[in-house]
Structure formats: structure tokens, C-alpha cells
Scaffold this motif. Structure first.
Motif, PDB file in Angstrom:
ATOM      1  N   ASP A  89     -10.666   2.050  -9.104  1.00 24.47           N
ATOM      2  CA  ASP A  89     -10.242   1.715 -10.457  1.00 24.47           C
ATOM      3  C   ASP A  89     -11.108   0.600 -11.054  1.00 24.47           C
ATOM      4  OD1 ASP A  89      -9.227  -0.453  -9.119  1.00 24.47           O
ATOM      5  OD2 ASP A  89      -7.137  -0.151  -9.706  1.00 24.47           O
ATOM      6  N   SER A 215      -1.417   3.277  -5.966  1.00 27.44           N
ATOM      7  CA  SER A 215      -1.655   4.492  -5.180  1.00 27.44           C
ATOM      8  C   SER A 215      -0.843   5.659  -5.738  1.00 27.44           C
ATOM      9  CB  SER A 215      -1.281   4.264  -3.712  1.00 27.44           C
ATOM     10  OG  SER A 215      -2.010   3.183  -3.183  1.00 27.44           O
ATOM     11  N   GLU A 482       7.706  -9.470  -8.684  1.00 26.90           N
ATOM     12  CA  GLU A 482       7.313  -9.214  -7.295  1.00 26.90           C
ATOM     13  C   GLU A 482       5.889  -8.685  -7.298  1.00 26.90           C
ATOM     14  OE1 GLU A 482       9.071  -8.665  -4.170  1.00 26.90           O
ATOM     15  OE2 GLU A 482      10.767  -9.833  -4.905  1.00 26.90           O
TER      16      GLU A 482
HETATM   17  P1  NAP Z   1       1.585  -1.658  -4.619  1.00 22.12           P
HETATM   18  O1  NAP Z   1       0.802  -1.744  -5.845  1.00 22.12           O
HETATM   19  O2  NAP Z   1       1.971  -2.896  -3.899  1.00 22.12           O
HETATM   20  O3  NAP Z   1       2.880  -0.813  -5.009  1.00 22.12           O
HETATM   21  C1  NAP Z   1       3.921  -0.707  -4.132  1.00 22.12           C
HETATM   22  C2  NAP Z   1       5.051   0.008  -4.856  1.00 22.12           C
HETATM   23  O4  NAP Z   1       6.097   0.183  -3.947  1.00 22.12           O
HETATM   24  C3  NAP Z   1       5.606  -0.798  -6.017  1.00 22.12           C
HETATM   25  O5  NAP Z   1       6.004   0.079  -7.017  1.00 22.12           O
HETATM   26  C4  NAP Z   1       6.803  -1.498  -5.389  1.00 22.12           C
HETATM   27  O6  NAP Z   1       7.811  -1.853  -6.310  1.00 22.12           O
HETATM   28  C5  NAP Z   1       7.281  -0.412  -4.479  1.00 22.12           C
HETATM   29  N1  NAP Z   1       8.054  -0.915  -3.371  1.00 22.12           N
HETATM   30  C6  NAP Z   1       7.658  -1.774  -2.417  1.00 22.12           C
HETATM   31  N2  NAP Z   1       8.651  -1.972  -1.548  1.00 22.12           N
HETATM   32  C7  NAP Z   1       9.687  -1.220  -1.959  1.00 22.12           C
HETATM   33  C8  NAP Z   1      11.005  -1.006  -1.490  1.00 22.12           C
HETATM   34  N3  NAP Z   1      11.443  -1.642  -0.400  1.00 22.12           N
HETATM   35  N4  NAP Z   1      11.804  -0.155  -2.177  1.00 22.12           N
HETATM   36  C9  NAP Z   1      11.359   0.450  -3.281  1.00 22.12           C
HETATM   37  N5  NAP Z   1      10.121   0.298  -3.789  1.00 22.12           N
HETATM   38  C10 NAP Z   1       9.309  -0.536  -3.129  1.00 22.12           C
HETATM   39  O7  NAP Z   1       0.892  -0.733  -3.515  1.00 22.12           O
HETATM   40  P2  NAP Z   1      -0.259   0.337  -3.746  1.00 22.12           P
HETATM   41  O8  NAP Z   1       0.095   1.252  -4.815  1.00 22.12           O
HETATM   42  O9  NAP Z   1      -0.579   0.925  -2.422  1.00 22.12           O
HETATM   43  O10 NAP Z   1      -1.473  -0.541  -4.215  1.00 22.12           O
HETATM   44  C11 NAP Z   1      -1.782  -1.779  -3.561  1.00 22.12           C
HETATM   45  C12 NAP Z   1      -3.108  -2.286  -4.051  1.00 22.12           C
HETATM   46  O11 NAP Z   1      -4.118  -1.469  -3.496  1.00 22.12           O
HETATM   47  C13 NAP Z   1      -3.341  -2.227  -5.537  1.00 22.12           C
HETATM   48  O12 NAP Z   1      -2.787  -3.293  -6.234  1.00 22.12           O
HETATM   49  C14 NAP Z   1      -4.839  -2.219  -5.616  1.00 22.12           C
HETATM   50  O13 NAP Z   1      -5.366  -3.505  -5.508  1.00 22.12           O
HETATM   51  C15 NAP Z   1      -5.196  -1.423  -4.376  1.00 22.12           C
HETATM   52  N6  NAP Z   1      -5.437  -0.028  -4.752  1.00 22.12           N
HETATM   53  C16 NAP Z   1      -6.580   0.219  -5.419  1.00 22.12           C
HETATM   54  C17 NAP Z   1      -6.848   1.482  -5.827  1.00 22.12           C
HETATM   55  C18 NAP Z   1      -8.111   1.751  -6.562  1.00 22.12           C
HETATM   56  O14 NAP Z   1      -8.117   2.515  -7.442  1.00 22.12           O
HETATM   57  N7  NAP Z   1      -9.198   1.108  -6.242  1.00 22.12           N
HETATM   58  C19 NAP Z   1      -5.962   2.516  -5.587  1.00 22.12           C
HETATM   59  C20 NAP Z   1      -4.805   2.242  -4.880  1.00 22.12           C
HETATM   60  C21 NAP Z   1      -4.551   0.944  -4.474  1.00 22.12           C
HETATM   61  P3  NAP Z   1       7.747  -3.259  -7.072  1.00 22.12           P
HETATM   62  O15 NAP Z   1       6.602  -3.152  -8.029  1.00 22.12           O
HETATM   63  O16 NAP Z   1       9.049  -3.382  -7.732  1.00 22.12           O
HETATM   64  O17 NAP Z   1       7.519  -4.292  -6.027  1.00 22.12           O
END
Ligand code: NAP
Length: 539
Positions: A89, A215, A482
């Protein structure tokens, strides 16, 4: 390696070394070429961080290094995250090494497979393959004060000895799955987005997706195309802006390849425009306020009984969580076969999910897109430094390090993508390169000064982090939301709270007095030969 490939590798490394403009690193290279003893360096992790570091080590003329990775290939998160639609991204001309431009990116935001292939190519082009040991999982590292070496244990029981350890483990390498009541009893397939089960056929099945971060944003539209129905369990909505993606035509790729400036113009254009976005992340920023209003206005027409306002419009300042980009997220949420469930999950049943309102929604496949244990830096490695101080003790009140790279009590241990070096607004590869440069500067101090150990001054580290935390409190990350940028106590442990230019400037060279060499601030002028001559970390 064929003779032709070997010649090409030698040419690249030689040409690359020739670019070493920085005086100190040139001196290091010359000293090593003249036979100065070279430290044995162990790089843990072969993702962007470890690979970039290794190239910089070679550029500095330091060949006595080994890169280990527990996986059976290089790439780190770009090897692990193979979920449908995985892509960068950050535009790829910026999300790539400055020393390895790639004129052939197919699109502005390259897909995962292309990024992985790019990293594999870097390993070959810069002659890193002979330094690489795959399938080696490091479990612990202990500093031996008498011998001034790190004793590193692998999960297979092997012991490696290294003068210097550099960790390139990333912040997003340990998937986090919530401990939900009844999860063990679920009868269908369950997996995390970072460990996608490609053997699980989603066609025609009811799929539950937990989490709606970066993701989920990428795979949900593709999963919705296959599944008979998708329930998206969303705790909080995100700010999602359009992804300005486009394919590069062959003519444009050729132009990039032929032009003397190559891909520099798109790279620097993107860098500066992203750098300006840092202002969005200051509390009370007018740029942030404008963006919040624009997003809310754009979402208004979608609000209805199926998608009430709280399911669409975030109630926290923009930037507090990562700002996401997609062109098909909202159209996916509006599909009749996709439901956004905002009621909290209270438990999992053998064939469904129970929510706090008492509802039970059936599902056949459960996908967790619930992020990573991002604030547990270096876990699960057991690191023990000087006088038996463990990293867990040292970081009891939250992870921190000087410039995210070095921390007191851990001599000769350096971190890539360590505490407070993640970004909300620019390319992490830029930060990784700055860190690799800085680490080489410290190594130059060691080798050229004839010293054995470098350890950041604890007061320097403490002052730096006090100031950093004060700056972090002025950012939107400190707001009431969060995110993986903060630990359980609300301390912002992951993000760099200033422009990247500031970080680049601080990591150009080592400030006198920041490190203690051989335990003292002012090192002896003519010490005995400090490094054992050896090809690499010995076994
Ligand atoms: P994330 O952004 O941390 O999202 C986690 C999701 O899970 C959030 O919606 C969170 O809700 C939810 N969640 C967590 N614990 C939960 C629970 N116990 N019950 C219900 N929902 C829960 O994780 P991610 O999507 O894997 O991405 C992490 C990071 O990876 C990104 O911020 C980015 O830096 C990187 N990434 C980059 C790319 C790219 O395009 N380069 C792609 C994917 C990921 P809340 O928001 O309410 O906490």
C-alpha cells in the motif's frame, strides 16, 4: 552460480561499492581490504531489513556475515502473507531499495508475488546467497561478557558465536488470534490471514472474517466473490481512501530502464508528497480535519439500516490507526451477500459465531484478520545481555531503544525496524536503509578504532526516549483508539513521531558520546587486535 552470473554479481557489488560516498564507510572498506580484522556478524531475518543490511555490509567490505531465517526462503512478511489480493500500500518505486531500483514494477502498488520475486532477485544480484542459511530458527542469544561475543542458540540446538548480532525480525511477523471462548470446538477450517490456507476452497461456503484492518481490506472483496456469504466481524471502522493504482505500460517500463535517472523521479516525487502527509498525524491538524470531513461526506450516502453510521464512519481522529486505501471496500460492504456485524463476538460454536446480542450466525470457515503481536519486539527470542539482564526485564515498562536501533545492556546488538521506527505516512524501506547505514557507522567505529564492543550510553537512550514519548503524545496515535502502534499500557512503542527526514538526519553518523566503546566513553588509542579473524559466525 554460472561464471556469467558470478561476473555480473562481482560487477554489481564492485559498482555498488564504488558508490560508497560516505567517508567513514569508505575508510572502513579500505581498512578491511587492507586486512583489518572483521567482526563476525549474524543477521537474524531475511526480509527487507535483513537483506538491505546484508547488502550494506557487503558495500562496506564486510564479508564475515551470515543471515539466518527460520523460513525456507527469503522475504519475511512478503513470503508469509499470501492471502488473495495481498499487495503493497506504498508505491513500489518508493517501497524498494534505493540501491536496487526496479523499472519493471507492473503496477504502482506491486502485488505480493512481485515484491517477493524482487527480494529474491536482490539476494542473487548482490551475491547474498552464499551468506544465507534458511530453516534456521534462533531461539535465544546470550552475551558472554568474558569473551565479548554473543552465544546464539537455534531451535535445533545448534550454538552460533557472533561478535555482532543484528535482528531483522519485523514488527508484523507474529500473527495474533484472539482467545475466543469455544474456538477449539469449531469444526471447520480456521486460519489467520498471514498464514492463508490455499488448500481451503471457499467457493460456495459461508465464511466469517474477524477484523477489518489493512489485510481484510485487501482480501475481503476477493473472498466475497467466491463465498456464498461473508460475515465481517468489525470492531471499529477505518478511514479508507481511494487507492490510486495503475498499471505501467511496457513503454513506460522501458523508459525507466533506459533513462539515466531511471526510476528516481517517481521515487522522489512519491517520497516528498508522502513526507508532507506527516502533518496529518499531528493532533489538531487541519489536513486531518479536512480528510475526516471528506471521508464522512463520501460515506453519508451509504448509511442505512444495513450499514448504520457507526459501522462506516470512524469516531476517532484520522491516522490514529493506519489510513487504508481501496477502490472496492465499500462496494463489497454493500453487497447483499456480505453482512457487517458490529456486535462484539462473545464465543465460537462448532458451526458458527455468537455475538453479544445473543445472535448466532452460522459459518463454515473462520478467517482471522486480527493483526499481529506487534508490540512484543524480538519475541519469542530470549535475549540476555550484560550481567544477565534479559530484554524482558529491560523492556518491562515498554519496548524502547536509541533510534530504535540499540539499547543499553545489549552490547553489539542492533535492531532493524525496532521500537518507534514504524511509519504512518511513508516507506518503511527508507527507514530500514537509514538503520543499516547507521549500524555500519557504529561498526566502522569499532573496526577503525580497534574496539570490540559498542553499547549505547543508557542516559543518552533514556533522554532520547523521554523526548520521543513527549513528541508521540502530540500525534493522533495518542488519541483514544486501539491500534497496534501502542502497547497494553497505551505507550506508543511502534511509531516514529517525526518526519522521516529527521530520522535520516539523526542516523547519518554516530554522535560522539552516544556509544560506550569497550565499556568506556573514551576508548584506548591502540588496543590489541580486537576481532578474531574468521569467515562468518562460527558454529
Ligand atoms: P490490523 O490492522 O491490526 O487489523 C486488525 C483487525 O482485527 C482490526 O480491525 C481489529 O479491530 C480487529 N481485531 C483485533 N483483535 C480483535 C478481537 N479480539 N476481536 C475482534 N476484532 C479484533 O491488522 P492487519 O490488517 O493484519 O494489518 C496490520 C498492519 O500490517 C497494517 O497496519 C499495515 O501496516 C500492515 N499491512 C500492510 C499491507 C500493505 O498493503 N502493505 C497489507 C496488510 C497489512 P480494531 O481496529 O477495533 O482494533
Amino acid at each position: 552460480m554460472t561464471a556469467a552470473t558470478a561476473a555480473e554479481t562481482a560487477r554489481r557489488v564492485a559498482g555498488f561499492a564504488g558508490q560508497a560516498r560516505h567517508g567513514r564507510q569508505r575508510e572502513l572498506r579500505e581498512a578491511l581490504a587492507a586486512g583489518a580484522p572483521s567482526p563476525r556478524v549474524l543477521v537474524i531475518g531475511a526480509g527487507f531489513g535483513g537483506i538491505g543490511m546484508a547488502v550494506r555490509l557487503r558495500r562496506a567490505g564486510l564479508e564475515t556475515f551470515t543471515i539466518v531465517d527460520k523460513a525456507d526462503g527469503v522475504g519475511g512478511v512478503w513470503r508469509n502473507n499470501t492471502y488473495p489480493g495481498a499487495a503493497c500500500d506504498v508505491p513500489s518505486h518508493l517501497y524498494s531499495f534505493s540501491f536496487a531500483p526496479n523499472p519493471s514494477w507492473s503496477t504502482r502498488f506491486a502485488p505480493q508475488a512481485e515484491i517477493l520475486a524482487y527480494l529474491e532477485r536482490c539476494v542473487d544480484d548482490f551475491g547474498l546467497r552464499p551468506h544465507l542459511r534458511l530453516g534456521v530458527e534462533v531461539s535465544a542469544a546470550e552475551w558472554d561478557d568474558d569473551a565479548s561475543v554473543w552465544r546464539v542458540q537455534t531451535a535445533d540446538g545448534e550454538e552460533l558465536e557472533a561478535d555482532v548480532v543484528i535482528t531483522g525480525l519485523g514488527q508484523l511477523n507474529r500473527p495474533s488470534i484472539p482467545d475466543l471462548d469455544g474456538l477449539d470446538e469449531f469444526t471447520g477450517p480456521t486460519f489467520h490471514s498471514a498464514r492463508w490456507r490455499h488448500d481451503v476452497d471457499l467457493v460456495g461456503r459461508r465464511v466469517a472474517v474477524v477484523g477489518s484492518g489493512a489485510s481484510a481490506l485487501q482480501f475481503l472483496p476477493l473472498v466475497a466473490d467466491q463465498a456464498s456469504h461473508v460475515d465481517l466481524y468489525q470492531r471499529s471502522p477505518n478511514y479508507v481512501i481511494p487507492k490510486r493504482d495503475h498499471a505501467y505500460t511496457p513503454a513506460r517500463q522501458q523508459r525507466y530502464a533506459r533513462s539515466p535517472l531511471g526510476t528516481r523521479p517517481p521515487r522522489w516525487r512519491t517520497y516528498w508528497s508522502f513526507e508532507a502527509r506527516f502533518l496529518t498525524f499531528r493532533q489538531g491538524s487541519w489536513m486531518g480535519a479536512l480528510l475526516e470531513k471528506a471521508v464522512a461526506r463520501g460515506l453519508e450516502p451509504m448509511v442505512g439500516p444495513e450499514l448504520p453510521r457507526p459501522a462506516l464512519v470512524p469516531d476517532y481522529p484520522v491516522g490514529c490507526k493506519r489510513i487504508l486505501q481501496s477502490n472496492d471496500w465499500y462496494s463489497t460492504l454493500q453487497r447483499s451477500d456480505v453482512d457487517v456485524v458490529t456486535n462484539p463476538i462473545v464465543g465460537i460454536e462448532p458451526d458458527g459465531v455468537r455475538t453479544a446480542d445473543g445472535a448466532r450466525r452460522p459459518c463454515e470457515v473462520l478467517v482471522f484478520a486480527t493483526g499481529f503481536a506487534a508490540t512484543e519486539f524480538l519475541a519469542p527470542l530470549q535475549i540476555t545481555g550484560r550481567q544477565g539482564v534479559t530484554l524482558d526485564d529491560h523492556w518491562a515498562s515498554g519496548a524502547e531503544a536509541y533510534l530504535g536501533v540499540a539499547t543499553a545492556s545489549l552490547p553489539n546488538l542492533f535492531l532493524l525496524y525496532g521500537p518507534n521506527t514504524n511509519l504512518g505516512h511513508n516507506s518503511i524501506v527508507f527507514m530500514l536503509e537509514a538503520q543499516a547505514h547507521y549500524i555500519i557507522e557504529v561498526l566502522a567505529d569499532l573496526v577503525l578504532g580497534g574496539r570490540r564492543t559498542a553499547e549505547v550510553d543508557p542516559q543518552v537512550e533514556a533522554r532520547f526516549n523521554d523526548r520521543l514519548q513527549r513528541d508521540a503524545q502530540r500525534t493522533v496515535w495518542a488519541a483514544d483508539c486501539e491500534s497496534w502502534y501502542k502497547d497494553a499500557n497505551g505507550r506508543i512503542t511502534n511509531n516514529w513521531p517525526r518526519p522521516t527526514l529527521d530520522y535520516w538526519w539523526r542516523t547519518r553518523s554516530v554522535r560522539p558520546g552516544d556509544f560506550r566503546y569497550d565499556g568506556v566513553a573514551d576508548p584506548p588509542a591502540d588496543p590489541a587486535e580486537p576481532w578474531r579473524r574468521s569467515a562468518s559466525p562460527s558454529r
